[in-house]
Design a protein around this motif. Structure first.
Motif, PDB file in Angstrom:
ATOM      1  N   LEU A  18     -68.945  47.299 -29.112  1.00 29.67           N
ATOM      2  CA  LEU A  18     -69.699  47.670 -27.915  1.00 29.67           C
ATOM      3  C   LEU A  18     -68.915  48.627 -27.026  1.00 29.67           C
ATOM      4  O   LEU A  18     -69.468  49.609 -26.521  1.00 29.67           O
ATOM      5  N   SER A 148     -72.624  36.846 -21.574  1.00 27.77           N
ATOM      6  CA  SER A 148     -73.314  36.702 -22.862  1.00 27.77           C
ATOM      7  C   SER A 148     -74.335  35.589 -22.742  1.00 27.77           C
ATOM      8  O   SER A 148     -74.390  34.876 -21.736  1.00 27.77           O
ATOM      9  N   PRO A 191     -74.890  41.442 -23.609  1.00 26.31           N
ATOM     10  CA  PRO A 191     -75.407  42.228 -24.739  1.00 26.31           C
ATOM     11  C   PRO A 191     -75.365  41.470 -26.055  1.00 26.31           C
ATOM     12  O   PRO A 191     -74.644  40.484 -26.212  1.00 26.31           O
ATOM     13  N   GLN A 192     -76.140  41.962 -26.993  1.00 23.46           N
ATOM     14  CA  GLN A 192     -76.018  41.516 -28.374  1.00 23.46           C
ATOM     15  C   GLN A 192     -75.842  42.751 -29.253  1.00 23.46           C
ATOM     16  O   GLN A 192     -76.582  43.721 -29.122  1.00 23.46           O
ATOM     17  N   GLY A 193     -74.836  42.701 -30.117  1.00 21.49           N
ATOM     18  CA  GLY A 193     -74.576  43.811 -31.015  1.00 21.49           C
ATOM     19  C   GLY A 193     -73.456  43.453 -31.974  1.00 21.49           C
ATOM     20  O   GLY A 193     -72.688  42.516 -31.729  1.00 21.49           O
ATOM     21  N   PHE A 217     -79.207  45.584 -33.922  1.00 18.70           N
ATOM     22  CA  PHE A 217     -77.881  45.105 -33.549  1.00 18.70           C
ATOM     23  C   PHE A 217     -76.836  46.220 -33.483  1.00 18.70           C
ATOM     24  O   PHE A 217     -75.643  45.943 -33.372  1.00 18.70           O
ATOM     25  N   PRO A 219     -74.509  48.468 -31.689  1.00 23.64           N
ATOM     26  CA  PRO A 219     -73.978  48.413 -30.318  1.00 23.64           C
ATOM     27  C   PRO A 219     -74.430  49.585 -29.448  1.00 23.64           C
ATOM     28  O   PRO A 219     -74.495  49.449 -28.218  1.00 23.64           O
ATOM     29  N   ASN A 221     -77.236  50.614 -28.927  1.00 23.27           N
ATOM     30  CA  ASN A 221     -78.479  50.320 -28.214  1.00 23.27           C
ATOM     31  C   ASN A 221     -78.232  49.836 -26.794  1.00 23.27           C
ATOM     32  O   ASN A 221     -79.092  49.993 -25.921  1.00 23.27           O
ATOM     33  N   VAL A 222     -77.078  49.239 -26.549  1.00 24.45           N
ATOM     34  CA  VAL A 222     -76.763  48.702 -25.214  1.00 24.45           C
ATOM     35  C   VAL A 222     -76.146  49.778 -24.324  1.00 24.45           C
ATOM     36  O   VAL A 222     -76.198  49.691 -23.092  1.00 24.45           O
ATOM     37  N   TYR A 245     -80.526  43.828 -26.112  1.00 22.80           N
ATOM     38  CA  TYR A 245     -80.192  44.148 -27.499  1.00 22.80           C
ATOM     39  C   TYR A 245     -81.394  44.838 -28.121  1.00 22.80           C
ATOM     40  O   TYR A 245     -82.540  44.633 -27.700  1.00 22.80           O
TER      41      TYR A 245
END
Length: 292
Positions: A18, A148, A191-193, A217, A219, A221-222, A245
């Protein structure tokens, strides 16, 4: 011209995952970036990629868990780029164990990188912004912290990580309240990645789609959210936690005072059971703990 043109940002843990995605997007949006990571090789690779795309960045390997060393990260930004507008606290680690198997070292290692790491570098940045504000200079400071889903709702086998991430959310609220007077906002992202921390645990769930479709997923995207928070466009948005995410974004709704029953006098222990049951029944049910 990107939305971060002329801004200077520090990103911790920016050698991969990320943090790397954040650093690259910030640079693409015009920011000058201090790529901080304990791994000099991965940090240098990130900087090389940014420079190859025409961006500005430098490598920094100072330890975010040491207060003096964290101050050197801020000094590096000022020495190279002449200013500092944002700190993106992204660096993290994990020592996953069931609570009864958790050791003091497991606890301390996670608290050091997450909670203390968030404190050290942000403290130096905030003190600089406070001095600038008191001198009558314009300040547009940004602190972006990383929580998170574990911090928002807990996670089985991650009591140390969840506690640290929950603490970061509370830290964000206090920073937001205290630093607004100096022209500084503080927000958190959950975030999720795919990162080094998810490798070996969520590989199958987080693998890229084989058909070449949207990689939820990734990273990267965040990164647009982080770039927006660093920019001047986010002025006035503070004390929030954004979950993101893939193409999904939401503002988390944290702990808040629920319905109140006031007896108007001191309660007897035997009286509380029925009242507490009624309050729990009326309260919105919490999200389940991850893994439960």
């Amino acid at each position: 011209m990107g939305i971060c043109e002329g801004r200077v940002a520090i990103v911790t843990g920016a050698g991969g995952g990320l943090g790397r995605a954040y650093a690259k997007r910030l640079a693409a949006e015009g920011a000058s970036v201090v790529v901080n990571d304990i791994n000099a090789e991965t940090a240098a690779t990130c900087v090389a990629e940014i420079e190859a795309d025409g961006g500005k960045a430098i490598v920094n390997t100072d330890n975010i868990t040491d207060y003096e060393a964290a101050g050197n990260i801020v000094k590096a930004a000022l020495a190279e780029f002449g200013d500092l507008h944002a700190v993106v606290n992204n660096a993290g680690n994990n020592r996953d164990r069931m609570f009864t198997s958790l050791t003091p070292d497991d606890w301390d290692a996670v608290m050091a990188v997450h909670l203390k790491g968030h404190f050290c570098i942000s403290s130096h940045a905030a003190k600089r912004w406070r001095v600038m504000s008191k001198e009558g200079k314009p300040v547009s400071g940004r602190i972006i912290n990383t929580s998170s889903g574990a911090g928002l709702q807990g996670s089985v086998a991650q009591s140390n990580y969840a506690a640290a991430k929950g603490g970061i959310l509370s830290l964000t609220l206090v920073q937001s309240a205290e630093l607004a007077r100096y022209g500084v906002t503080a927000n958190a992202v959950a975030p999720q990645g795919r990162t080094g921390m998810t490798a070996g645990v969520f590989d199958e769930m987080m693998k890229p789609p084989e058909d070449g479709g949207f990689d939820v997923f990734d990273p990267a995207n965040v990164a647009p959210l982080v770039a927006w928070l660093v920019s001047e466009q986010s002025d006035g948005v503070t004390g929030k936690c954004f979950e993101m995410y893939g193409g999904k974004i939401s503002v988390a709704d944290g702990w808040r005072t629920g319905e109140v029953v006031d007896k108007g006098a001191r309660w007897e222990p035997a009286e509380l059971g029925e009242t507490i049951s009624e309050l729990i029944e009326k309260a919105p049910p919490p999200q389940p703990v991850y893994g439960s």
